[in-house]
Write a protein that holds these residues in place. Structure first.
Motif, short mmCIF file in Angstrom:
data_model
loop_
_atom_site.label_atom_id
_atom_site.label_comp_id
_atom_site.label_asym_id
_atom_site.label_seq_id
_atom_site.Cartn_x
_atom_site.Cartn_y
_atom_site.Cartn_z
N UNK A 84 -38.17 13.09 27.99
CA UNK A 84 -37.46 12.67 26.42
C UNK A 84 -36.89 11.87 26.14
N UNK A 85 -35.50 11.86 26.60
CA UNK A 85 -34.71 10.56 25.99
C UNK A 85 -33.71 10.58 27.45
N UNK A 86 -32.38 9.98 27.62
CA UNK A 86 -31.48 9.26 28.53
C UNK A 86 -31.25 10.54 28.79
N UNK A 87 -31.16 11.91 28.04
CA UNK A 87 -30.26 13.43 28.39
C UNK A 87 -30.82 14.45 28.29
N UNK A 136 -31.14 19.50 31.08
CA UNK A 136 -30.66 18.66 30.45
C UNK A 136 -29.85 18.15 31.26
N UNK A 137 -29.76 16.65 31.54
CA UNK A 137 -28.07 16.36 32.26
C UNK A 137 -27.32 17.19 32.20
N UNK A 196 -26.68 19.76 40.42
CA UNK A 196 -25.38 19.49 41.29
C UNK A 196 -25.09 20.79 41.67
N UNK A 197 -26.22 22.07 41.31
CA UNK A 197 -25.88 23.66 41.62
C UNK A 197 -26.77 23.78 42.77
N UNK A 198 -28.13 22.81 43.63
CA UNK A 198 -28.57 22.92 44.83
C UNK A 198 -28.09 22.16 45.92
N UNK A 212 -27.75 29.64 38.56
CA UNK A 212 -28.67 28.26 37.44
C UNK A 212 -29.09 28.99 36.72
N UNK A 213 -29.52 28.64 35.66
CA UNK A 213 -29.91 28.66 34.20
C UNK A 213 -30.04 28.32 32.93
N UNK A 214 -31.56 28.70 32.70
CA UNK A 214 -31.40 27.99 30.70
C UNK A 214 -32.67 28.63 30.57
N UNK A 215 -33.82 28.67 29.51
CA UNK A 215 -34.51 29.37 28.86
C UNK A 215 -35.47 29.65 29.09
#
Length: 144
Positions: free
Chosen positions: A33-36, A59-60, A66-68, A84-87
């Motif tokens: 989507x963008x740099x982040x 996102x970065x 890093x988790x893996x 590790x999680x996100x939505x």
């Protein structure tokens, strides 16, 4: 585990334990989507069940690579769960007997009644196997 270039410049990662019928998780259709922020699709398959999310946005700062990488570094094992999680995606790692990492992948469509979730577990060898998964994911996420 495998990183495959399906068309020039477009990769997918399949995380699968040993055996032809082992549960698997496929990450594909990566886009930035963008740099982040970037997004990809995820598909989980286990024992005739197939769940798919078209868009998982990361996102970065979510530090998925890093988790893996941390799981690969700690090939001697650890106590408890690492998460590790996100939505829409949760990965829970536990270290088990025989030097294996149990990766529990939970895909969820949302947070409201009627939304679905699906969980599959892939079993990966803690040394070279987990190192290969971490490297393939880093390449897929373009976080060299």
């Amino acid at each position: 585990m495998s990183l495959v270039e399906v068309v020039p410049g477009q990769f997918e990662v399949v995380v699968r334990g040993s055996g032809a019928q082992a549960p698997s998780v496929r990450l594909f259709d990566w886009s930035r989507a963008d740099e982040y922020e970037f997004a990809f699709a995820v598909e989980a398959i286990d024992d005739g069940v197939r769940a798919r999310l078209e868009t998982v946005t990361v996102t970065v700062w979510d530090a998925m690579s890093e988790f893996f990488d941390g799981l690969a570094r700690d090939f001697h094992g650890w106590e408890g769960e690492r998460i590790w999680s996100n939505n829409h995606l949760i990965v829970t790692a536990t270290f088990g007997s025989g030097g294996h990492v149990y990766l529990r992948w939970t895909l969820r469509s949302g947070f409201f009644p009627g939304d679905w979730n699906c969980t599959v577990t892939t079993v990966i060898e803690a040394g070279e196997g987990m190192t290969a998964v971490a490297a393939d994911l880093r390449e897929f996420l373009r976080e060299e």
